[in-house]
Motif scaffolding. Structure first.
Motif, mmCIF file in Angstrom:
data_model
loop_
_atom_site.group_PDB
_atom_site.id
_atom_site.type_symbol
_atom_site.label_atom_id
_atom_site.label_comp_id
_atom_site.label_asym_id
_atom_site.label_seq_id
_atom_site.Cartn_x
_atom_site.Cartn_y
_atom_site.Cartn_z
ATOM 1 N N PRO A 1 9.979 3.937 2.466
ATOM 2 C CA PRO A 1 8.662 4.405 2.005
ATOM 3 C C PRO A 1 7.481 3.631 2.586
ATOM 4 O O PRO A 1 6.355 4.104 2.534
ATOM 5 N N LEU B 1 2.576 8.391 5.381
ATOM 6 C CA LEU B 1 3.670 7.728 4.679
ATOM 7 C C LEU B 1 4.509 8.797 3.981
ATOM 8 O O LEU B 1 3.995 9.860 3.635
ATOM 9 N N ARG C 1 -5.417 2.610 -1.884
ATOM 10 C CA ARG C 1 -5.658 1.260 -1.361
ATOM 11 C C ARG C 1 -6.889 1.264 -0.543
ATOM 12 O O ARG C 1 -7.640 0.334 -0.475
ATOM 13 N N ARG D 1 5.435 9.178 1.012
ATOM 14 C CA ARG D 1 4.936 9.659 -0.280
ATOM 15 C C ARG D 1 3.800 10.673 -0.125
ATOM 16 O O ARG D 1 3.446 11.355 -1.073
ATOM 17 N N GLY E 1 0.803 -1.218 0.000
ATOM 18 C CA GLY E 1 0.000 0.000 0.000
ATOM 19 C C GLY E 1 0.835 1.266 0.000
ATOM 20 O O GLY E 1 0.325 2.340 -0.290
ATOM 21 N N TRP E 2 2.112 1.138 0.301
ATOM 22 C CA TRP E 2 2.972 2.317 0.364
ATOM 23 C C TRP E 2 3.426 2.755 -1.019
ATOM 24 O O TRP E 2 3.990 3.840 -1.191
ATOM 25 N N LEU E 3 3.238 1.897 -2.030
ATOM 26 C CA LEU E 3 3.680 2.268 -3.375
ATOM 27 C C LEU E 3 2.868 3.449 -3.877
ATOM 28 O O LEU E 3 1.677 3.539 -3.614
#
Lengths: 339, 267
Positions: free
Chosen positions: B119, B161, A339, B163, A329-331
């Motif tokens: 990340p 996060l 997500r 990002r 989910g961090w992508l």
């Protein structure tokens, strides 16, 4: 110092989301743990950042207010296109089924001999009958146990081997020639060996399944490890981390996107192999039952078997896809597909 | 020209720790203390025959802020990575706190230009990482992380996060992560190089503010002479042939203008 001073000046984290919106969206999502994927929470603020097209208030992804109207208009046209496309998609499968029905009901012989194949009615009837027998579920369960055992072992062994050969030069020197020598052999070609090697057919089939899934997982893991940016490892090491810390905190989480690609492919070939192996040497299982139906001239039963295998394959692939999305989910993802 | 120790004391004095000349000698001698001293002795840095830097002689006093300026390709990052222990010298030696550097250590935290955060970890879990590695209990590391997240102005972003943050915010997280473990030295590799001018100015102010609370030695790499003059106790100028000059940063505008010209000349 008080408050995030960068917020007003710095570039926003993604198109169309200013930090404040992100903040609201995330904290809202976290405050509502019961909200699973796909369950829209009508009154929550997080609708704004994430829903895009259905939330005109947000002004669209990154669009300055002036152009918002134009975008909405073009979206209307795009909406019509989308409806048409969905219509075509929805009609495509029934159309193919209808063609099947016409050809088989008419006993067509156009070089291809459709007269031997069952009609939709025969298939449906057979399917209905099978669903009431315990044998059908026993076969289903048997195949699932085989694939989950073989695939599960392959996932663990494949990830471990992939990491080992990528991170340790010595292990790579020992294992890579072996792996490269065995890899080109299709797992199904190992059936005679499996029969000779293992005391029971059951273990042989699991072995074939394992071998089939092992290589895609190993190869994708190895590539994922090698593709890891070195900066993450350096960051952990300059914070006092050992190789073990790097493994757990950088390598394992960092390779997941690549590994899940390998798991998907592995699941596909595992099904091919478990079905083939069952057809050759099983006593139970969907593959065995399908082949058995053919040998006793139960052609509707063959089609029922095929459909069952297809559904099982689709379900297991979807499960991997879902777990993969959860785990990565961090992508960074495209706008509107959080997500 | 003022001595190294005096200029170092100029900063640490504000935080209460005065490093006088005599004590500095002790620390360089390996007695330990808050800030880590570095010494490069005829160090060759880089790979094989085409060493990026040769015969580097450089001393960094405990507690000082040494800014290394140099054009791109002059080996600034190489020098920093060597101090961190990520790159063993091909010749000569590198000493940190009197001991030879053989690998990375939690004593020498590093801040990277960008993307140094993991990340998949939230802001809090990134900041906690050094404490986790050290085996600090969960509640304690949560408290310490939260404290630093607030210090760098990211209260309310702990669960985000990387990002989801802007470039400047991510560098704030890196700063918090580097300092939460109370390292004896912080090595910063063009940490603000990728930021827009306004954010960079903010980050520089924040850094000066935060550094007042620590007595850690700071080695800061940049290609921006103004940034060097703003942050440094001393400036080391790196040219193609190695360290060309190490200059004290004086107080007063005129003296700084002269120094700026001197640095640009050396570059």
């Amino acid at each position: 110092m008080a408050g995030p001073r960068t917020a007003p000046h710095s570039p926003s984290p993604g198109p169309g989301t200013d930090p404040a919106t992100v903040s609201d969206a995330v904290s809202d999502a976290e405050n509502a743990p019961a909200t699973g994927p796909g369950t829209a929470d009508a009154d929550s603020k997080n609708a704004i950042g994430s829903t895009g097209p259905t939330a005109p208030v947000s002004g669209g992804p990154g669009a300055p207010d002036g152009t918002a109207g134009g975008l909405t208009a073009s979206r209307g046209a795009a909406g019509g296109q989308a409806v048409l496309r969905w219509g075509i998609r929805a009609a495509s499968l029934p159309a193919a089924a209808g063609l099947w029905q016409v050809l088989t009901a008419a006993d067509a012989r156009l070089w291809l001999r459709f007269d031997r194949l069952p009609t939709l009615g025969e298939i449906a009837e057979r399917f209905g009958a099978q669903l009431t027998t315990s044998l059908y579920y026993l076969d289903l369960l048997q195949s699932l146990i085989r694939i989950l055992t073989g695939f599960g072992l392959a996932a663990v062994a494949g990830i471990a081997t992939g990491i080992l050969v990528a991170r340790s030069r010595r292990a790579g020197d020992v294992l890579l020639p072996l792996l490269e020598a065995v890899r080109p052999i299709p797992a199904i070609a190992l059936v005679p060996i499996a029969i000779l090697l293992f005391p029971t057919d059951e273990q042989g089939i699991v072995f074939i399944t394992f071998t089939a899934a092992f290589f895609p997982v190993t190869v994708s893991t190895r590539h994922a490890v090698r593709a890891l940016p070195t900066i993450w490892e350096e960051a952990v090491r300059t914070l006092g981390g050992t190789r073990r810390h790097v493994l757990w905190n950088v390598v394992l989480p960092g390779i997941l996107p690549g590994v899940f690609g390998g798991l998907s492919v592995g699941m596909g070939v595992a099904w091919i192999c478990v079905i083939s192996a069952e057809m050759i040497s099983g006593e139970f299982g969907v593959g065995y039952r399908t082949w058995h139906a053919y040998t006793v001239v139960d052609y509707p039963g063959v089609i029922v078997g095929m459909i069952t295998i297809g559904v099982l394959g689709w379900l297991t692939s979807a499960a991997i896809e879902l777990i993969g999305r959860r785990a990565t989910g961090w992508l960074p993802r495209a706008e509107g597909s959080r997500r | 020209m003022t001595s190294v120790a005096e200029s170092a004391a100029g900063r640490t004095g504000a935080g209460g720790t005065v490093v006088d000349g005599a004590r500095r000698e002790d620390i360089v001698g390996g007695a330990g203390g808050a800030g880590l001293a570095f010494r490069l002795e005829r160090a060759g840095l880089g790979y094989g025959r085409d060493a990026v830097l040769r015969e580097v002689e450089l001393e960094v006093a405990p507690g000082e802020v040494l800014v290394v300026v140099g054009a791109s390709g002059s080996g600034k990052s190489t020098l920093l990575r060597a101090l961190a222990g990520l790159l063993p010298p091909s010749e000569g030696r590198i000493l940190a706190g009197g001991r030879e550097v053989t690998g990375p250590s939690a004593d020498r935290a590093m801040v990277f230009q960008d993307d140094g955060l993991l990340p998949w970890r939230s802001v809090r879990r990134n900041v906690e990482l050094p404490l986790r590695i050290r085996g600090v209990a969960r509640s304690e590391r949560g408290r310490a992380a939260q404290e630093w997240i607030e210090k760098v102005g990211l209260a309310g972003f702990a669960r985000h996060l990387p990002r989801e943050l802007s470039g400047g915010m991510r560098q704030r997280v890196q700063l918090a992560r580097a300092l939460v473990g109370a390292p004896r030295a912080v090595l910063m590799d063009e940490p603000f190089g990728a930021l827009d001018a306004q954010t960079r100015a903010e980050m520089q102010r924040l850094l000066l503010e935060v550094l007042r609370e620590t007595s850690a030695t700071v080695v800061f790499v940049t290609h921006d002479v103004e940034e060097a003059l703003l942050l440094a106790d001393r400036v080391a100028v790196l040219g193609r042939t190695g360290v060309r000059a190490v200059l004290d940063v004086p107080v007063g505008d005129e003296a700084r203008t002269n120094l700026r010209e001197r640095i640009l000349e050396e570059l």
